[in-house]
Enzyme design. Sequence first.
Site, PDB file in Angstrom:
ATOM      1  N   ARG A  36      44.911  34.875  79.861  1.00  0.00           N
ATOM      2  CA  ARG A  36      44.718  34.237  81.173  1.00  0.00           C
ATOM      3  C   ARG A  36      45.533  34.961  82.250  1.00  0.00           C
ATOM      4  O   ARG A  36      45.060  35.132  83.389  1.00  0.00           O
ATOM      5  CB  ARG A  36      45.098  32.755  81.076  1.00  0.00           C
ATOM      6  CG  ARG A  36      44.806  31.961  82.328  1.00  0.00           C
ATOM      7  CD  ARG A  36      44.858  30.455  82.076  1.00  0.00           C
ATOM      8  NE  ARG A  36      44.902  29.754  83.341  1.00  0.00           N
ATOM      9  CZ  ARG A  36      45.938  29.049  83.768  1.00  0.00           C
ATOM     10  NH1 ARG A  36      47.024  28.911  83.017  1.00  0.00           N
ATOM     11  NH2 ARG A  36      45.892  28.454  84.933  1.00  0.00           N
ATOM     12  N   HIS A  40      43.845  36.586  85.523  1.00  0.00           N
ATOM     13  CA  HIS A  40      44.196  36.100  86.867  1.00  0.00           C
ATOM     14  C   HIS A  40      44.806  37.204  87.736  1.00  0.00           C
ATOM     15  O   HIS A  40      44.693  37.149  88.957  1.00  0.00           O
ATOM     16  CB  HIS A  40      45.125  34.879  86.779  1.00  0.00           C
ATOM     17  CG  HIS A  40      44.386  33.615  86.478  1.00  0.00           C
ATOM     18  ND1 HIS A  40      44.825  32.369  86.843  1.00  0.00           N
ATOM     19  CD2 HIS A  40      43.205  33.408  85.844  1.00  0.00           C
ATOM     20  CE1 HIS A  40      43.944  31.445  86.444  1.00  0.00           C
ATOM     21  NE2 HIS A  40      42.968  32.058  85.821  1.00  0.00           N
ATOM     22  N   HIS A 161      37.053  31.793  76.965  1.00  0.00           N
ATOM     23  CA  HIS A 161      37.448  30.410  76.658  1.00  0.00           C
ATOM     24  C   HIS A 161      37.292  30.068  75.185  1.00  0.00           C
ATOM     25  O   HIS A 161      37.548  28.935  74.791  1.00  0.00           O
ATOM     26  CB  HIS A 161      36.666  29.425  77.539  1.00  0.00           C
ATOM     27  CG  HIS A 161      37.136  29.427  78.952  1.00  0.00           C
ATOM     28  ND1 HIS A 161      36.415  28.902  79.988  1.00  0.00           N
ATOM     29  CD2 HIS A 161      38.287  29.897  79.511  1.00  0.00           C
ATOM     30  CE1 HIS A 161      37.089  29.046  81.119  1.00  0.00           C
ATOM     31  NE2 HIS A 161      38.220  29.660  80.854  1.00  0.00           N
ATOM     32  N   THR A 162      36.900  31.042  74.386  1.00  0.00           N
ATOM     33  CA  THR A 162      36.978  30.840  72.937  1.00  0.00           C
ATOM     34  C   THR A 162      38.450  30.724  72.522  1.00  0.00           C
ATOM     35  O   THR A 162      38.768  30.188  71.466  1.00  0.00           O
ATOM     36  CB  THR A 162      36.276  31.988  72.183  1.00  0.00           C
ATOM     37  OG1 THR A 162      36.178  31.658  70.809  1.00  0.00           O
ATOM     38  CG2 THR A 162      37.020  33.302  72.303  1.00  0.00           C
ATOM     39  N   TRP A 177      38.254  24.509  73.980  1.00  0.00           N
ATOM     40  CA  TRP A 177      36.800  24.673  74.027  1.00  0.00           C
ATOM     41  C   TRP A 177      36.210  24.789  72.622  1.00  0.00           C
ATOM     42  O   TRP A 177      35.023  24.617  72.438  1.00  0.00           O
ATOM     43  CB  TRP A 177      36.430  25.935  74.812  1.00  0.00           C
ATOM     44  CG  TRP A 177      36.654  25.847  76.284  1.00  0.00           C
ATOM     45  CD1 TRP A 177      35.711  25.508  77.230  1.00  0.00           C
ATOM     46  CD2 TRP A 177      37.854  26.117  77.013  1.00  0.00           C
ATOM     47  NE1 TRP A 177      36.277  25.550  78.481  1.00  0.00           N
ATOM     48  CE2 TRP A 177      37.583  25.919  78.384  1.00  0.00           C
ATOM     49  CE3 TRP A 177      39.148  26.511  76.647  1.00  0.00           C
ATOM     50  CZ2 TRP A 177      38.552  26.114  79.377  1.00  0.00           C
ATOM     51  CZ3 TRP A 177      40.106  26.696  77.635  1.00  0.00           C
ATOM     52  CH2 TRP A 177      39.805  26.492  78.977  1.00  0.00           C
ATOM     53  N   THR A 178      37.057  25.183  71.672  1.00  0.00           N
ATOM     54  CA  THR A 178      36.555  25.430  70.313  1.00  0.00           C
ATOM     55  C   THR A 178      37.510  24.800  69.304  1.00  0.00           C
ATOM     56  O   THR A 178      38.632  24.415  69.643  1.00  0.00           O
ATOM     57  CB  THR A 178      36.476  26.948  70.016  1.00  0.00           C
ATOM     58  OG1 THR A 178      37.803  27.476  69.940  1.00  0.00           O
ATOM     59  CG2 THR A 178      35.698  27.697  71.084  1.00  0.00           C
ATOM     60  N   ASP A 185      36.194  34.436  68.673  1.00  0.00           N
ATOM     61  CA  ASP A 185      34.864  34.585  68.063  1.00  0.00           C
ATOM     62  C   ASP A 185      33.830  34.060  69.058  1.00  0.00           C
ATOM     63  O   ASP A 185      34.162  33.850  70.229  1.00  0.00           O
ATOM     64  CB  ASP A 185      34.797  33.858  66.715  1.00  0.00           C
ATOM     65  CG  ASP A 185      35.134  32.379  66.841  1.00  0.00           C
ATOM     66  OD1 ASP A 185      35.138  31.863  67.985  1.00  0.00           O
ATOM     67  OD2 ASP A 185      35.391  31.726  65.831  1.00  0.00           O
ATOM     68  N   ASP A 206      28.276   3.616  73.966  1.00  0.00           N
ATOM     69  CA  ASP A 206      27.503   4.373  72.973  1.00  0.00           C
ATOM     70  C   ASP A 206      28.448   5.264  72.175  1.00  0.00           C
ATOM     71  O   ASP A 206      28.392   5.320  70.942  1.00  0.00           O
ATOM     72  CB  ASP A 206      26.444   5.264  73.654  1.00  0.00           C
ATOM     73  CG  ASP A 206      25.381   4.456  74.384  1.00  0.00           C
ATOM     74  OD1 ASP A 206      25.029   3.371  73.878  1.00  0.00           O
ATOM     75  OD2 ASP A 206      24.917   4.903  75.450  1.00  0.00           O
TER      76      ASP A 206
END
Length: 314
Positions: A36, A40, A161-162, A177-178, A185, A206
């Site tokens: 990151r 950036h 973002h993996t 995210w993962t 990956d 729900d």
Amino acid sequence: MAFPVVDADYLKEIDKARRDLRALIAYKNCAPIMLRLAWHDAGTYDKSTKTGGPNGSIRNDEELAHGANSGLKIALSFCGQEVKAKRPKITYADLFQLAGVVAVEVTGGPTIDFVPGRKDSKVSPKEGRLPDAKQGSPHLKDVFYRMGLSDKEIVALSGGHTLGRAHPERSGFDGPWTKEPLKFDNSYFVELLKGETEGLLKLPTDNALLDDPAFRPFVELYAKVAILWEGHIQRGQASMALGPRKPLKFDNSYFVELLKGETEGLLKLPTDNALLDDPAFRPFVELYAKDEDAFFKDYAAAHKRLSELGFTPA
Ligand code: HEM
């Protein structure tokens, strides 16, 4: 035009810094924040004015204090204390980009070609050049086209973002995210498509059926076998009526959709979802979810371009 030439001593220092960074990232488990930091520093580039870009300016207090850079101080101090202090010849600009390349490699991602020779700048761009996670695809295009990058590069780079996660105290968002945020990956794309339930409604009540251990076995059962209980059917039809596939068909699809939409607390930013909605982006998401080699190849090329904005021969 050619790349700036660095001397043999500098190249040796780069090799040593690469080893320092491998050890540091393994020891501190800090690959995501290093990536990151590199992104950036580079992602402020403006091709029309040739300002910003991977020039080390993110170390300036003024730029580090920009909202988008919240939390990056820690990555900066790792680089400074552990590497720059030992290898003062290396520019911050090279060091940050090398850290990004090493972060991807040591977490199992592709090898990214690294060319040294970037100069440091004391001048920081005004705040607001990095993307805003709350916006959609027009904004993503504005920001990345300003850098000179393409639709395909936007999607490939979003695969960064993996790695890592969002922190409420930094961005206001929360979670990874993962499922394996320290492994590079293609799972970012797999999860993005999996979480897609095409605008179908999920009420909090729900989702409660998934979370409560007393309810969940029934959801799983009804999704698998089309045995229906009248109460569920009515709920199902009420929900589906707002965003239906076949809202007038009486079947067990309410449960099937409920389970499909479940990505176990994984994060989707509005800008992540924009990759599904825009026809210029979507084919790449589908490709990268299916074909990890294609993702790695395109990611490595896009990352190299990002790391060389304003530095590469034009
Ligand atoms: C984290 C936004 C593109 C790499 C984050 C976070 C946000 C964000 C909101 C959470 C920060 C936090 O709370 O700690 C965006 C947006 C992008 C984008 C809107 C536009 C496409 C990229 C790109 C890369 C990247 C191109 C790298 C190639 C990362 C990594 C993290 C992260 C590795 C995790 C950091 C950590 O775990 O500390 N991003 N990002 N992002 N981003 Fe992005």
